[in-house]
Design an enzyme around this catalytic site. Structure first.
Site, PDB file in Angstrom:
ATOM      1  N   LYS A 159      -0.139  -5.136   6.591  1.00  0.00           N
ATOM      2  CA  LYS A 159       0.089  -4.932   8.030  1.00  0.00           C
ATOM      3  C   LYS A 159      -0.805  -3.830   8.593  1.00  0.00           C
ATOM      4  O   LYS A 159      -1.465  -4.007   9.604  1.00  0.00           O
ATOM      5  CB  LYS A 159       1.575  -4.572   8.302  1.00  0.00           C
ATOM      6  CG  LYS A 159       2.565  -5.618   7.814  1.00  0.00           C
ATOM      7  CD  LYS A 159       4.009  -5.213   8.090  1.00  0.00           C
ATOM      8  CE  LYS A 159       4.475  -3.952   7.368  1.00  0.00           C
ATOM      9  NZ  LYS A 159       4.521  -4.059   5.896  1.00  0.00           N
ATOM     10  N   ARG A 192      12.534  -3.797  11.912  1.00  0.00           N
ATOM     11  CA  ARG A 192      12.811  -4.070  10.501  1.00  0.00           C
ATOM     12  C   ARG A 192      14.270  -4.416  10.273  1.00  0.00           C
ATOM     13  O   ARG A 192      14.678  -4.595   9.125  1.00  0.00           O
ATOM     14  CB  ARG A 192      12.461  -2.839   9.656  1.00  0.00           C
ATOM     15  CG  ARG A 192      11.015  -2.826   9.189  1.00  0.00           C
ATOM     16  CD  ARG A 192      10.743  -1.518   8.457  1.00  0.00           C
ATOM     17  NE  ARG A 192       9.820  -1.690   7.384  1.00  0.00           N
ATOM     18  CZ  ARG A 192       8.631  -1.080   7.307  1.00  0.00           C
ATOM     19  NH1 ARG A 192       8.238  -0.258   8.245  1.00  0.00           N
ATOM     20  NH2 ARG A 192       7.857  -1.278   6.279  1.00  0.00           N
ATOM     21  N   ARG A 200      -2.663   2.006  -3.380  1.00  0.00           N
ATOM     22  CA  ARG A 200      -3.018   2.323  -1.987  1.00  0.00           C
ATOM     23  C   ARG A 200      -3.387   3.800  -1.841  1.00  0.00           C
ATOM     24  O   ARG A 200      -2.758   4.676  -2.428  1.00  0.00           O
ATOM     25  CB  ARG A 200      -1.821   1.997  -1.084  1.00  0.00           C
ATOM     26  CG  ARG A 200      -2.016   2.495   0.335  1.00  0.00           C
ATOM     27  CD  ARG A 200      -1.133   1.792   1.323  1.00  0.00           C
ATOM     28  NE  ARG A 200       0.290   2.017   1.118  1.00  0.00           N
ATOM     29  CZ  ARG A 200       1.233   1.400   1.835  1.00  0.00           C
ATOM     30  NH1 ARG A 200       0.917   0.516   2.759  1.00  0.00           N
ATOM     31  NH2 ARG A 200       2.506   1.646   1.584  1.00  0.00           N
ATOM     32  N   ARG A 223       0.519   8.120  -0.914  1.00  0.00           N
ATOM     33  CA  ARG A 223       1.841   8.369  -0.318  1.00  0.00           C
ATOM     34  C   ARG A 223       2.880   8.613  -1.402  1.00  0.00           C
ATOM     35  O   ARG A 223       2.867   7.942  -2.428  1.00  0.00           O
ATOM     36  CB  ARG A 223       2.257   7.153   0.524  1.00  0.00           C
ATOM     37  CG  ARG A 223       1.693   7.198   1.923  1.00  0.00           C
ATOM     38  CD  ARG A 223       1.882   5.911   2.664  1.00  0.00           C
ATOM     39  NE  ARG A 223       3.235   5.351   2.572  1.00  0.00           N
ATOM     40  CZ  ARG A 223       3.628   4.262   3.208  1.00  0.00           C
ATOM     41  NH1 ARG A 223       2.784   3.614   3.995  1.00  0.00           N
ATOM     42  NH2 ARG A 223       4.856   3.814   3.069  1.00  0.00           N
ATOM     43  N   ARG A 282      12.176  -0.082  -1.843  1.00  0.00           N
ATOM     44  CA  ARG A 282      11.627  -0.529  -0.552  1.00  0.00           C
ATOM     45  C   ARG A 282      11.619  -2.047  -0.462  1.00  0.00           C
ATOM     46  O   ARG A 282      11.921  -2.609   0.587  1.00  0.00           O
ATOM     47  CB  ARG A 282      10.225   0.052  -0.355  1.00  0.00           C
ATOM     48  CG  ARG A 282      10.290   1.553  -0.059  1.00  0.00           C
ATOM     49  CD  ARG A 282       8.967   2.240  -0.264  1.00  0.00           C
ATOM     50  NE  ARG A 282       7.937   1.678   0.572  1.00  0.00           N
ATOM     51  CZ  ARG A 282       6.630   1.753   0.288  1.00  0.00           C
ATOM     52  NH1 ARG A 282       6.222   2.363  -0.815  1.00  0.00           N
ATOM     53  NH2 ARG A 282       5.760   1.240   1.105  1.00  0.00           N
TER      54      ARG A 282
HETATM   55  P1  ADP Z   1       1.429  -2.590   4.672  1.00  0.00           P
HETATM   56  O1  ADP Z   1       1.028  -1.825   5.915  1.00  0.00           O
HETATM   57  O2  ADP Z   1       1.892  -3.984   4.977  1.00  0.00           O
HETATM   58  O3  ADP Z   1       2.380  -1.851   3.812  1.00  0.00           O
HETATM   59  P2  ADP Z   1      -1.331  -2.071   3.786  1.00  0.00           P
HETATM   60  O4  ADP Z   1      -2.186  -2.604   4.880  1.00  0.00           O
HETATM   61  O5  ADP Z   1      -1.185  -0.600   3.693  1.00  0.00           O
HETATM   62  O6  ADP Z   1       0.113  -2.799   3.807  1.00  0.00           O
HETATM   63  O7  ADP Z   1      -1.910  -2.662   2.413  1.00  0.00           O
HETATM   64  C1  ADP Z   1      -1.335  -2.298   1.152  1.00  0.00           C
HETATM   65  C2  ADP Z   1      -2.468  -2.081   0.135  1.00  0.00           C
HETATM   66  O8  ADP Z   1      -3.074  -3.346  -0.171  1.00  0.00           O
HETATM   67  C3  ADP Z   1      -3.592  -1.178   0.617  1.00  0.00           C
HETATM   68  O9  ADP Z   1      -4.053  -0.404  -0.449  1.00  0.00           O
HETATM   69  C4  ADP Z   1      -4.671  -2.149   1.118  1.00  0.00           C
HETATM   70  O10 ADP Z   1      -5.980  -1.614   0.966  1.00  0.00           O
HETATM   71  C5  ADP Z   1      -4.466  -3.343   0.187  1.00  0.00           C
HETATM   72  N1  ADP Z   1      -4.705  -4.636   0.873  1.00  0.00           N
HETATM   73  C6  ADP Z   1      -4.404  -4.969   2.150  1.00  0.00           C
HETATM   74  N2  ADP Z   1      -4.760  -6.248   2.415  1.00  0.00           N
HETATM   75  C7  ADP Z   1      -5.271  -6.745   1.254  1.00  0.00           C
HETATM   76  C8  ADP Z   1      -5.806  -8.036   0.871  1.00  0.00           C
HETATM   77  N3  ADP Z   1      -5.874  -9.049   1.751  1.00  0.00           N
HETATM   78  N4  ADP Z   1      -6.220  -8.179  -0.399  1.00  0.00           N
HETATM   79  C9  ADP Z   1      -6.150  -7.147  -1.282  1.00  0.00           C
HETATM   80  N5  ADP Z   1      -5.664  -5.923  -0.992  1.00  0.00           N
HETATM   81  C10 ADP Z   1      -5.220  -5.719   0.263  1.00  0.00           C
HETATM   82  P1  ADP Z   2       5.245  -0.056   4.368  1.00  0.00           P
HETATM   83  O1  ADP Z   2       4.650  -0.971   5.379  1.00  0.00           O
HETATM   84  O2  ADP Z   2       4.377   0.183   3.195  1.00  0.00           O
HETATM   85  O3  ADP Z   2       6.647  -0.426   3.982  1.00  0.00           O
HETATM   86  P2  ADP Z   2       5.623   2.009   6.432  1.00  0.00           P
HETATM   87  O4  ADP Z   2       4.568   3.028   6.525  1.00  0.00           O
HETATM   88  O5  ADP Z   2       5.672   0.963   7.484  1.00  0.00           O
HETATM   89  O6  ADP Z   2       5.466   1.375   4.984  1.00  0.00           O
HETATM   90  O7  ADP Z   2       7.050   2.698   6.350  1.00  0.00           O
HETATM   91  C1  ADP Z   2       7.291   3.781   5.488  1.00  0.00           C
HETATM   92  C2  ADP Z   2       8.753   4.182   5.538  1.00  0.00           C
HETATM   93  O8  ADP Z   2       9.083   4.618   6.881  1.00  0.00           O
HETATM   94  C3  ADP Z   2       9.748   3.067   5.238  1.00  0.00           C
HETATM   95  O9  ADP Z   2       9.982   2.911   3.843  1.00  0.00           O
HETATM   96  C4  ADP Z   2      10.997   3.587   5.976  1.00  0.00           C
HETATM   97  O10 ADP Z   2      11.617   4.633   5.259  1.00  0.00           O
HETATM   98  C5  ADP Z   2      10.393   4.198   7.243  1.00  0.00           C
HETATM   99  N1  ADP Z   2      10.294   3.186   8.319  1.00  0.00           N
HETATM  100  C6  ADP Z   2       9.150   2.691   8.853  1.00  0.00           C
HETATM  101  N2  ADP Z   2       9.433   1.801   9.834  1.00  0.00           N
HETATM  102  C7  ADP Z   2      10.790   1.725   9.904  1.00  0.00           C
HETATM  103  C8  ADP Z   2      11.702   0.973  10.703  1.00  0.00           C
HETATM  104  N3  ADP Z   2      11.280   0.097  11.637  1.00  0.00           N
HETATM  105  N4  ADP Z   2      13.031   1.163  10.488  1.00  0.00           N
HETATM  106  C9  ADP Z   2      13.482   2.031   9.575  1.00  0.00           C
HETATM  107  N5  ADP Z   2      12.677   2.758   8.784  1.00  0.00           N
HETATM  108  C10 ADP Z   2      11.343   2.622   8.941  1.00  0.00           C
END
Ligand code: ADP
Ligand code: ADP
Ligand code: ZN
Length: 217
Positions: free
Chosen positions: A13, A88, A127, A160, A171
């Site tokens: 995302k 979420r 990541r 992180r 998570r």
């Molecule tokens: P989210 O915001 O949904 O948690 P991220 O965009 O931070 O996900 O992506 C999670 C990890 O996977 C990051 O280290 C990113 O560089 C990697 N990543 C994202 N998209 C891809 C993809 N299409 N193929 C391989 N790795 C990816």
């Molecule tokens: P990822 O996409 O890798 O799950 P985020 O950076 O979006 O991570 O979120 C990190 C943390 O922030 C989540 O595990 C949660 O604790 C909190 N968080 C983010 N967005 C929300 C939401 N919409 N509702 C509740 N908690 C949230």
């Protein structure tokens, strides 16, 4: 254009959001980034959020909804926005509907990035994030040109504290229990579009762009 990005932690995302907001010139609203910023500044919000984020649990709805409501009312959201990681829970989605109704606006697309659970652990534990600009990398799948240095701003990269194997399990459980039910919520409103998030980063971006330009139904 008012867009929501959905998908489990690690689906891509944030990576896709960085690119899509450049293409469409709309603000990127990430609740995760907002909590991390507040936590790094040690504000009352940050201290409260930390209790949950550090355990891999969702922050309570009333806190999260308040932040998003305030952000959406800012002027730069007038031309549209991309919500990354919100809503979420069903109550967050209902709150978003009522915020949109009050503003006489609506969500145009809910894009779900589909990635199999078994890929997510590797994505999350590898990541790395830029301390300065927040850009996202992966040690294997999307490495920076120089180790641990951001390509865009030369900032230092960090891992992180919730991207450990232990926290990732919690998570993903939170996602399955509380967030996955939202897919049906948006499907029933005919807003949900699914994109294969397992493809190359550039391919995923171009598939999303096609949807947003109305070239795919
Ligand atoms: P989210 O915001 O949904 O948690 P991220 O965009 O931070 O996900 O992506 C999670 C990890 O996977 C990051 O280290 C990113 O560089 C990697 N990543 C994202 N998209 C891809 C993809 N299409 N193929 C391989 N790795 C990816
Ligand atoms: P990822 O996409 O890798 O799950 P985020 O950076 O979006 O991570 O979120 C990190 C943390 O922030 C989540 O595990 C949660 O604790 C909190 N968080 C983010 N967005 C929300 C939401 N919409 N509702 C509740 N908690 C949230
Ligand atoms: Zn950077």
């Amino acid at each position: 254009m008012n867009i929501i990005f959905m998908g489990p932690p690690g689906a891509g995302k944030g990576t896709q959001a960085e690119r899509i907001v450049m293409e469409f010139e709309i603000p990127h609203i990430s609740t995760g980034d907002a909590f991390r910023l507040a936590m790094s500044q040690g504000t009352p919000l940050g201290l409260k959020a930390k209790e949950y984020v550090d355990q891999g649990l969702l922050v309570p709805d009333e806190i999260t909804i308040g932040i998003v409501k305030e952000r959406l009312q800012q002027e730069d959201c007038g031309k549209g926005f991309l919500l990354d990681g919100f809503p979420r829970t069903i109550s967050q989605a209902e709150a978003l509907d009522s915020i949109m109704a009050d503003m006489e606006r609506k969500i145009d697309y809910a894009i779900n990035l589909v990635v199999d659970r078994k890929l997510l652990l590797d994505r999350l534990t590898g990541r790395r994030i830029c301390k300065k600009c927040g850009a996202t990398y992966h040690v294997l799948f999307n490495p920076p040109k120089a180790e641990n240095i951001c390509d865009k701003c030369s900032g230092e990269l960090y891992q992180r504290s919730d991207d450990t194997a232990e926290k990732v399990g919690t998570r993903l459980d939170e996602y399955i229990n509380k967030t996955a039910p939202l897919l049906d919520y948006y499907r029933s409103k005919n807003l949900l579009l699914e994109v294969n998030g397992e493809e190359e980063i550039d391919t995923v971006t171009s598939n999303i762009v096609k949807i947003l330009r109305g070239q795919v139904q």
